[in-house]
Design an enzyme around this catalytic site. Structure first.
Site, mmCIF file in Angstrom:
data_model
loop_
_atom_site.group_PDB
_atom_site.id
_atom_site.type_symbol
_atom_site.label_atom_id
_atom_site.label_comp_id
_atom_site.label_asym_id
_atom_site.label_seq_id
_atom_site.Cartn_x
_atom_site.Cartn_y
_atom_site.Cartn_z
ATOM 1 N N ASP A 1 33.668 30.651 -47.380
ATOM 2 C CA ASP A 1 34.609 29.827 -48.131
ATOM 3 C C ASP A 1 33.803 29.000 -49.113
ATOM 4 O O ASP A 1 32.583 29.167 -49.229
ATOM 5 C CB ASP A 1 35.432 28.935 -47.179
ATOM 6 C CG ASP A 1 36.833 28.658 -47.724
ATOM 7 O OD1 ASP A 1 36.924 28.080 -48.828
ATOM 8 O OD2 ASP A 1 37.823 29.010 -47.064
ATOM 9 N N HIS B 1 38.008 30.755 -53.082
ATOM 10 C CA HIS B 1 37.275 30.144 -51.966
ATOM 11 C C HIS B 1 35.862 30.730 -51.893
ATOM 12 O O HIS B 1 35.371 31.102 -50.831
ATOM 13 C CB HIS B 1 38.017 30.360 -50.652
ATOM 14 C CG HIS B 1 39.306 29.594 -50.569
ATOM 15 N ND1 HIS B 1 39.356 28.242 -50.369
ATOM 16 C CD2 HIS B 1 40.593 30.013 -50.679
ATOM 17 C CE1 HIS B 1 40.626 27.846 -50.343
ATOM 18 N NE2 HIS B 1 41.385 28.899 -50.545
ATOM 19 N N GLU C 1 45.233 31.401 -52.438
ATOM 20 C CA GLU C 1 44.987 30.207 -53.241
ATOM 21 C C GLU C 1 44.002 30.444 -54.381
ATOM 22 O O GLU C 1 43.083 29.657 -54.614
ATOM 23 C CB GLU C 1 44.501 29.066 -52.334
ATOM 24 C CG GLU C 1 45.522 28.677 -51.273
ATOM 25 C CD GLU C 1 45.033 27.562 -50.362
ATOM 26 O OE1 GLU C 1 45.852 26.727 -49.963
ATOM 27 O OE2 GLU C 1 43.827 27.547 -50.043
#
Length: 773
Positions: A201, A275, A343
């Site tokens: 991440d 990420h 995301e």
């Protein structure tokens, strides 16, 4: 511990277990096993485990499973318990007619017979046996096995779902190998069969990739920040990076092997295209050329830096990721590789000449479909390696890759149904219920976490299959998963606290039929299982013993309700400020309070206090209990006049909030009152974009129509965007006014400035109490 005390404990367990002789698990039997067996019937008597007990197996695989449980007994007893392929007292028998994970367990005074079709069933049977033994089986201080026994019973058991998962985010907090091993052991005991490891991440790359050593040399380390996760500022030039860690390939293979021996499949997640700051810090040429440099591993949310993702127009990105997948495939025998896909900001893709050239060449209409191109390409490569791809439910925002399994996470996870309607298998891990990063009990007692509660009971009662689902959609649901994101974990103890006991609730919800759920029975069995956890050194939360409260304004005072998610506890309380004990007044129903008092309450069982003491200072003033109206309306208006001050946790249900809007509210004092001073409580949580208003006006009226201003406050940018987490009061003094209606008009500050950890984020403003004297 002496033999006499062990025998006494066994006798108590047998008395409890045998009291339900002859009934099925769906009839609320406290078997001591989590998850509860699908069917269980009791007889009379018991099988006694001794130093002469022999385990009979048919295969080396069965022997390995038997020896796991034998090893736990041997290390405490000193006995060398025997395994035989010819005869024995605990018998393993293959029955190919059973389902792959099913087993039967038949206990008589003379023998225990376990049947299963394969190793998973045999393993799950031994874990049921393990739970039926006292927790001290894991206690190295006990050197006796005499007296340990299993009640006579018959179990026929099988899981509801094939996927029963736990996700560990090892990127935001690096979880040491030893802790992962401990978690695997406890999870396997509850028949969890998937461990999804979120390995990469923005906050750290945790797996050694030999072709790209800088992924761990650079990407596994960040600056050390003492602030809690959302408030951490990004790395500055010249700062050293000291916080982090990673697993070598050998260490990860050991984790995988340990899990496999316990019937747990470890599923790696290599996040893309977002990420990815950790990998881009190591190899910045993989980011879009328009992205801000230098790129660093993020210690927290990262602000605008989190928008930096892999460049979809750079062919080198795909070569890099394929190389990574090649090595991941060699480490993890799992049939799955999770590719993330959540995301992903398209900010840089929109400005990137390489991405735009890719879109033009491939005739891709927009950036969302560019992500589809990216994920399809990587999914196809995973499939070429003989693996099945997985991804988060944002992949449903565009055309889905063929053969991908979708994880439903946003809200209640319903976006995954979009994938199911296209024939894709899916797994439910809804943030609103199964994300373990949220509070698991009354927030006043809990370490800081993200807003909202996901209690033990919430997890237990979760039912993924909704009435409105079509049968073909339900058929594609593979199972459910609890997901631990580690933003608020700073130690292994924190990790264990957030997982346990909620993982036990997930395990049962994933295993038993809906009709078999029994909350009180689960709690009884959980109390037995926690004995095992204590001996294993697991730092499980005791939140289920703490009290919730609800204080509501009423016509003649305040209505105070206290509750526990456990129905098997007594609630005792005092109103004189003294600590409650087992002889204090018993709480049975809502209390009416009409003056300032300090209410204290706690849960008790058999005279022993079980939870922490709830302390409610109920402070009376002219506004207490009075009616409030607001424009626009808001949830929890009651919190403005209920006499209870909120904590510094803005989601503790004692704060009334408005998001991204100016607002006003009016308190009706009932009759004209002299008003000398007014206090208004607010909360700041810098990292979550919770701030004080830009200005507050205080007005008064006799008729609720014509208002006169009696006070005003205006705040500058430094005041509004002060850092930290704290409660403060806006104090208006020497007012010398008289009115029936008091009005507050507040102006929202707009958005967070560019220097904020959440630049351009819209703002919440919360008030907890208006105090009028």
């Amino acid at each position: 511990m002496q033999i006499k005390s062990i025998t006494t404990m066994i006798g108590l367990i047998l008395l409890t277990v045998l009291s339900g002789c002859g009934k099925s698990a769906t009839e609320k039997q406290p078997s001591g096993i989590i998850p509860a067996p699908v069917k269980i019937e009791y007889g009379t008597g018991k099988f006694v485990l001794t130093k002469n007990t022999v385990w009979k197996v048919e295969t080396t695989g069965q022997e390995a499973i038997a020896r796991q449980l034998i090893g736990q007994i041997e290390k405490n007893s000193g006995y060398a318990l025997a395994v035989s392929y010819e005869k024995g007292d605990i018998l393993f028998k293959t029955d190919a007619a059973l389902a792959p994970e099913a087993y039967t367990l038949n206990v008589t005074p003379a023998t225990i017979e376990i049947t299963a079709a394969g190793l998973p069933g045999f393993y799950y049977a031994t874990q049921s046996l393990r739970q039926l033994l006292p927790g001290m089986i894991a206690d190295s201080s006990s050197k006796e096995v005499s007296g340990w026994s299993i009640p006579v019973m018959s179990i026929a058991d099988h899981p509801r779902f094939e996927y029963r998962g736990l996700m560990l985010d090892v990127s935001r907090f690096f979880i040491p190998k030893e802790t992962v091993i401990k978690i695997i052991d406890a999870a396997a005991m509850m028949k969890i069969n998937k461990l999804h490891m979120h390995l990469v991440d923005d906050n750290g790359w945790r797996l050694e990739i030999k072709k790209y050593p800088e992924l761990t040399e650079v990407g596994a380390w960040r600056v050390d920040r003492e602030d809690y996760f959302p408030a951490r500022k990004n790395q500055q030039p010249g700062e050293s990076v000291t916080n982090g860690g990673f697993y070598t390939q050998q260490e990860m293979k050991e984790i995988v092997a340990y899990a496999a021996a316990r019937q747990i499949e470890v599923i790696p997640e290599i996040e893309m295209p977002a990420h990815t700051n950790a990998s881009l810090a190591a190899y910045p040429d993989l980011a879009c050329p328009v992205a801000k440099k230098p790129i660093t591993v993020l210690p927290g949310i990262g602000g605008k830096n989190s928008e930096i993702i892999y460049c979809a127009g750079n062919e080198r990105v795909f070569e890099f990721l394929e190389d990574v997948i090649d090595e991941v495939t060699e480490i993890f025998p799992s049939e799955y590789i999770h590719l993330g896909g959540d995301e992903a900001s398209k900010t840089h893709w929109k400005a990137c000449p390489k991405c735009q050239a890719r879109m033009k060449a491939e005739r891709i209409p927009n950036e969302e479909e560019l992500q589809s191109y990216f994920m399809k390409r990587m999914c196809k490569y995973v499939q070429q390696k003989g693996k099945k791809p997985m991804g988060w439910d944002e992949l449903t925002n565009s055309e889905l890759p063929d053969g991908v399994t979708i994880f439903g996470w946003q809200g209640f996870g319903n976006a995954a149904l979009k994938a199911a309607r296209q024939g894709h298998p899916f797994i439910m891990t809804p943030a609103r219920i199964l994300y373990l990063v949220r509070y698991q009990g009354p927030q006043w007692f809990e370490p800081r976490a993200y807003f909202g509660n996901n209690t033990l009971k919430d997890v237990y009662e979760y039912e993924p299959v909704q009435k409105e689902w079509q049968p073909e959609e339900a058929a594609l649901l593979k199972g459910i998963q609890a997901s631990l994101w580690t933003e608020f974990c700073n130690s292994s103890e924190d990790v264990e606290y957030m997982i346990f006991p909620r993982l036990a609730a997930l395990a049962e919800a994933a295993w038993i039929p809906v009709s078999g759920k029994d909350w009180p029975g689960f709690l009884s069995r959980l109390d037995h299982l926690t004995g095992h956890w204590e001996q294993m050194g697991i730092n499980y939360a005791h939140s289920m013993f703490n009290l919730d409260h609800m204080v509501l304004p009423a016509e003649k005072g305040l209505k105070v309700a206290i509750s526990s998610i456990r129905p098997d506890l007594d609630i005792r309380f005092t109103t004189d400020g003294s600590a409650p004990d087992a002889q204090s007044a018993s709480y049975t129903d809502t209390l009416m309070i009409d003056k300032s008092v300090t209410l204290k309450a706690a849960t008790f069982r058999n005279g022993k206090q079980m939870g922490q003491t709830l302390t409610l200072p109920l402070q009376w003033n002219k506004a207490t209990g009075k009616k409030v109206t607001a424009r626009p309306n808001a949830d929890r208006l009651y919190a403005l006049t209920n006499g209870v001050r909120g904590s510094d946790k803005h989601s503790d249900f004692e704060w009334c909030g408005w998001y991204d809007t100016d607002f006003s509210f009016v308190v009706d004092l009932g009759t004209a009152q002299t008003i000398n001073e007014v206090k208004l409580g607010s909360v700041t949580n810098h990292g979550m974009a919770v701030h004080i208003p830009a200005s507050i006006e205080l007005l008064a009226s006799d008729d609720n129509q014509s208002f006169s201003r009696i006070g005003a406050k205006k705040y500058n940018q430094n005041d509004i965007f002060a850092e930290g987490i704290y409660v403060s009061d806006h104090h208006f003094m020497d007012l010398n006014a008289k009115a029936r209606y008091v009005k507050i008009v507040a102006k929202n500050p707009g958005v967070c400035p560019q220097t904020h950890v959440r630049p351009n984020q819209k703002i919440w403003v919360y008030f907890d109490e208006i105090i009028i004297e």
